[in-house]
Design a protein around this motif. Structure first.
Motif, PDB file in Angstrom:
ATOM      1  N   ARG A 297      94.992  -3.230  23.228  1.00  0.00           N
ATOM      2  CA  ARG A 297      95.279  -4.150  22.395  1.00  0.00           C
ATOM      3  C   ARG A 297      96.898  -4.124  22.304  1.00  0.00           C
ATOM      4  O   ARG A 297      97.479  -5.393  21.861  1.00  0.00           O
ATOM      5  CB  ARG A 297      94.909  -4.177  21.136  1.00  0.00           C
ATOM      6  N   ARG A 298      97.231  -2.871  22.164  1.00  0.00           N
ATOM      7  CA  ARG A 298      99.038  -3.025  22.131  1.00  0.00           C
ATOM      8  C   ARG A 298      99.485  -3.493  23.319  1.00  0.00           C
ATOM      9  O   ARG A 298     100.624  -4.229  22.972  1.00  0.00           O
ATOM     10  CB  ARG A 298      99.300  -1.279  22.216  1.00  0.00           C
ATOM     11  N   ASP A 299      98.855  -3.361  24.602  1.00  0.00           N
ATOM     12  CA  ASP A 299      99.602  -3.969  25.764  1.00  0.00           C
ATOM     13  C   ASP A 299      99.768  -5.485  25.657  1.00  0.00           C
ATOM     14  O   ASP A 299     100.608  -6.409  25.961  1.00  0.00           O
ATOM     15  CB  ASP A 299      99.045  -3.446  26.861  1.00  0.00           C
ATOM     16  N   ALA A 300      98.481  -6.146  24.959  1.00  0.00           N
ATOM     17  CA  ALA A 300      98.221  -7.470  24.996  1.00  0.00           C
ATOM     18  C   ALA A 300      99.482  -8.016  23.718  1.00  0.00           C
ATOM     19  O   ALA A 300     100.064  -9.082  24.107  1.00  0.00           O
ATOM     20  CB  ALA A 300      96.739  -7.862  24.428  1.00  0.00           C
ATOM     21  N   ALA A 301      99.294  -7.441  22.672  1.00  0.00           N
ATOM     22  CA  ALA A 301     100.185  -7.800  21.856  1.00  0.00           C
ATOM     23  C   ALA A 301     101.649  -7.505  22.126  1.00  0.00           C
ATOM     24  O   ALA A 301     102.738  -8.621  21.914  1.00  0.00           O
ATOM     25  CB  ALA A 301      99.909  -6.952  20.544  1.00  0.00           C
ATOM     26  N   GLY A 377      92.878  -4.330  14.115  1.00  0.00           N
ATOM     27  CA  GLY A 377      91.724  -5.175  13.653  1.00  0.00           C
ATOM     28  C   GLY A 377      91.384  -6.505  14.292  1.00  0.00           C
ATOM     29  O   GLY A 377      90.824  -7.438  13.604  1.00  0.00           O
ATOM     30  N   ILE A 378      91.934  -6.679  15.479  1.00  0.00           N
ATOM     31  CA  ILE A 378      91.807  -7.795  16.215  1.00  0.00           C
ATOM     32  C   ILE A 378      91.625  -7.969  17.850  1.00  0.00           C
ATOM     33  O   ILE A 378      92.461  -6.721  18.266  1.00  0.00           O
ATOM     34  CB  ILE A 378      93.102  -8.700  15.782  1.00  0.00           C
ATOM     35  N   GLU A 379      90.705  -8.414  18.219  1.00  0.00           N
ATOM     36  CA  GLU A 379      90.333  -8.358  19.747  1.00  0.00           C
ATOM     37  C   GLU A 379      91.533  -8.873  20.601  1.00  0.00           C
ATOM     38  O   GLU A 379      92.167  -9.693  20.117  1.00  0.00           O
ATOM     39  CB  GLU A 379      88.891  -8.612  19.789  1.00  0.00           C
ATOM     40  N   VAL A 380      91.432  -8.559  21.858  1.00  0.00           N
ATOM     41  CA  VAL A 380      92.649  -8.815  22.875  1.00  0.00           C
ATOM     42  C   VAL A 380      92.523 -10.293  22.812  1.00  0.00           C
ATOM     43  O   VAL A 380      93.638 -10.948  22.860  1.00  0.00           O
ATOM     44  CB  VAL A 380      92.184  -8.174  24.204  1.00  0.00           C
ATOM     45  N   GLU A 381      91.307 -10.991  23.118  1.00  0.00           N
ATOM     46  CA  GLU A 381      91.306 -12.380  23.070  1.00  0.00           C
ATOM     47  C   GLU A 381      92.020 -12.897  21.984  1.00  0.00           C
ATOM     48  O   GLU A 381      92.815 -13.895  21.876  1.00  0.00           O
ATOM     49  CB  GLU A 381      89.917 -12.897  23.387  1.00  0.00           C
ATOM     50  N   ASP A 382      91.646 -12.712  20.788  1.00  0.00           N
ATOM     51  CA  ASP A 382      92.188 -13.370  19.516  1.00  0.00           C
ATOM     52  C   ASP A 382      93.808 -12.796  19.281  1.00  0.00           C
ATOM     53  O   ASP A 382      94.577 -13.673  18.866  1.00  0.00           O
ATOM     54  CB  ASP A 382      91.648 -12.790  18.128  1.00  0.00           C
ATOM     55  N   ILE A 383      94.073 -11.392  20.109  1.00  0.00           N
ATOM     56  CA  ILE A 383      95.555 -11.469  19.749  1.00  0.00           C
ATOM     57  C   ILE A 383      96.419 -12.397  20.787  1.00  0.00           C
ATOM     58  O   ILE A 383      97.388 -12.961  20.256  1.00  0.00           O
ATOM     59  CB  ILE A 383      95.835 -10.055  20.587  1.00  0.00           C
ATOM     60  N   GLN A 384      95.687 -12.753  21.757  1.00  0.00           N
ATOM     61  CA  GLN A 384      96.322 -13.707  23.000  1.00  0.00           C
ATOM     62  C   GLN A 384      96.406 -15.146  22.265  1.00  0.00           C
ATOM     63  O   GLN A 384      97.473 -15.666  22.202  1.00  0.00           O
ATOM     64  CB  GLN A 384      95.799 -13.575  24.293  1.00  0.00           C
TER      65      GLN A 384
END
Ligand SMILES: Cc1ncc(COP(=O)(O)O)c(C=O)c1O
Length: 396
Positions: A297-301, A377-384
């Motif tokens: 998640r960190r990397d995606a965000a 509290g948020i998944e990778v797809e939703d982060i993106q």
């Protein structure tokens, strides 16, 4: 009927107001991308859940000692000590319903009215609230933004110390800015604490949320263990925010007082949760999975934020927060108050986040505007998806 005047001094965690606003917006049928609260939507490891159910089945449902059950105190002394190359006994540990209660109880144990307490600002808002509620004088210290993240403003911090300064609150692996001290920075801080005879609260809530390398504790610097109380929590490491389990670990006289405060305030921390934790403390599989998920998640965000024109953020090695400078965005939007940006982002982009103002009263002469994203509290797809939506709004 009148209420206590002292209540005027009590602050709160205003991030919960952001949750309420996000909830209202979602209730109107909008999909909200929730980056505001440092809660975790990853399940607590199954072995802890099973151990807790077994503990209830075994009848551990009554009161237990105020300082915690001896088995857990001993297990935590070993766990916390061995990870910091320090030796602690069970008597150095006071079990708590979460990490947060350590802040107020520690201050009750070491601070007198009128004492000055240094605390990080921006920082976890309960420090300021508890210092002032308990009649101390809250003296903020800040951070300097660098290419790699944030460094303590050591000059400002050391020049704020005077004969009334009694306590230093230090949050390595920092909420909200993700700052992590070098050993040298920590030694400078320890030198100040030793020179001025300060008590130290080392808030190590994110000690185990490390993406590479081994974490370090100020308590491990010679002369510091006897003046430092560590705030420990299971909340982040084991994804147990709602269970409420943590501890104060430090010198015996302070821990004895904290135990007495426990007896006055909550009698004891939930008995069967303590039982469950005795064996879970040794578990590495559950925390490894949590950490792996957080790293993705960190990397995606970080990647998505850096794709926004005018935003640049370094990837912090610990915590699950990002604290980008938004001066360019504020200028582009013609805004002067970062809270306006927060309100507009919710309505225009369905993205919710906190701002610097949720982390202590802003001090005079602050020139930069920051917002805080929690990606726990948020998944990778939703982060993106959320960040893409924010990009459209920030760049327009
Ligand atoms: C820096 C810091 N300290 C302490 C806490 C308290 O954690 P808890 O009471 O959930 O254990 C938090 C929670 O977000 C935090 O960010």
């Amino acid at each position: 009927m009148k209420l206590s005047k002292q209540l005027e001094k009590l602050g709160t965690e205003t991030a919960f107001a952001v949750s309420a606003a996000a909830g209202e917006w979602a209730a109107k049928g909008n999909k909200v991308y929730p980056f505001h609260l440092g809660d975790i939507n990853i399940p607590t490891p199954g072995n802890i859940v099973e151990a807790m159910q077994k503990a209830i089945g075994d009848g551990h449902t009554g009161y237990c000692p105020g300082g915690g059950i001896p088995e857990l105190r001993a297990a935590m002394a070993h766990d916390v000590g061995s990870k910091r190359q320090l030796s602690y006994e069970a008597e150095n540990v006071s079990i708590q319903p979460g990490g947060k209660p350590v802040i107020g109880k520690f201050l009750s144990a070491v601070m007198n009215p009128g004492d000055e307490v240094l605390y990080p600002n921006p920082g976890y808002p309960i420090y300021e609230s508890q210092i002032e509620f308990q009649r101390g004088i809250a003296i903020p210290y800040g951070y300097i933004e660098t290419e790699a993240g944030f460094d303590l403003d050591m000059d400002a911090l050391s020049s704020a110390i005077n004969e009334k300064t009694r306590v230093l609150i230090y949050n390595n692996f920092q909420n909200p800015n993700g700052a992590q001290s070098s050993r040298q920075e920590m030694e400078q801080l320890a030198e100040l604490a030793l020179k001025h005879d300060l008590w130290v609260l080392s808030d190590e809530a994110y000690f185990e949320i490390q993406y590479s390398g081994k974490p370090d504790s100020i308590a491990n610097i010679p002369g510091m263990q006897e003046r430092t109380v560590i705030l420990y929590t299971c909340s982040k490491r084991f994804a147990m925010t709602g269970w409420r389990l943590g501890a104060a670990i430090g010198p015996r006289p302070v821990i004895d007082i904290i135990n007495k405060l426990n007896t006055n305030i909550e009698s004891c921390t939930t008995h069967f949760i303590q039982r469950a934790m005795v064996e879970a403390l040794e578990d590495t599989e559950g925390p490894d999975i949590i950490l792996k998920t957080l790293r993705e998640r960190r990397d995606a965000a970080v990647a998505a934020l850096n794709a926004i024109d005018g935003v640049s953020v370094a990837a912090p090695n610990s915590t699950f927060y990002l604290f980008p400078n938004v001066n360019n965005i504020m200028e582009r939007k013609g805004l002067t108050d970062v809270d306006q940006l927060m309100h507009q982002a919710l309505v225009e982009a369905n993205v919710s986040f906190c701002t610097r103002k949720h982390f202590g009263r802003p001090t005079a002469n602050e020139k930069n505007d920051y917002i805080r994203f929690a990606y726990s509290g948020i998944e990778v797809e939703d982060i993106q998806e959320g960040m893409a939506s924010l990009k459209r709004y920030f760049e327009s």
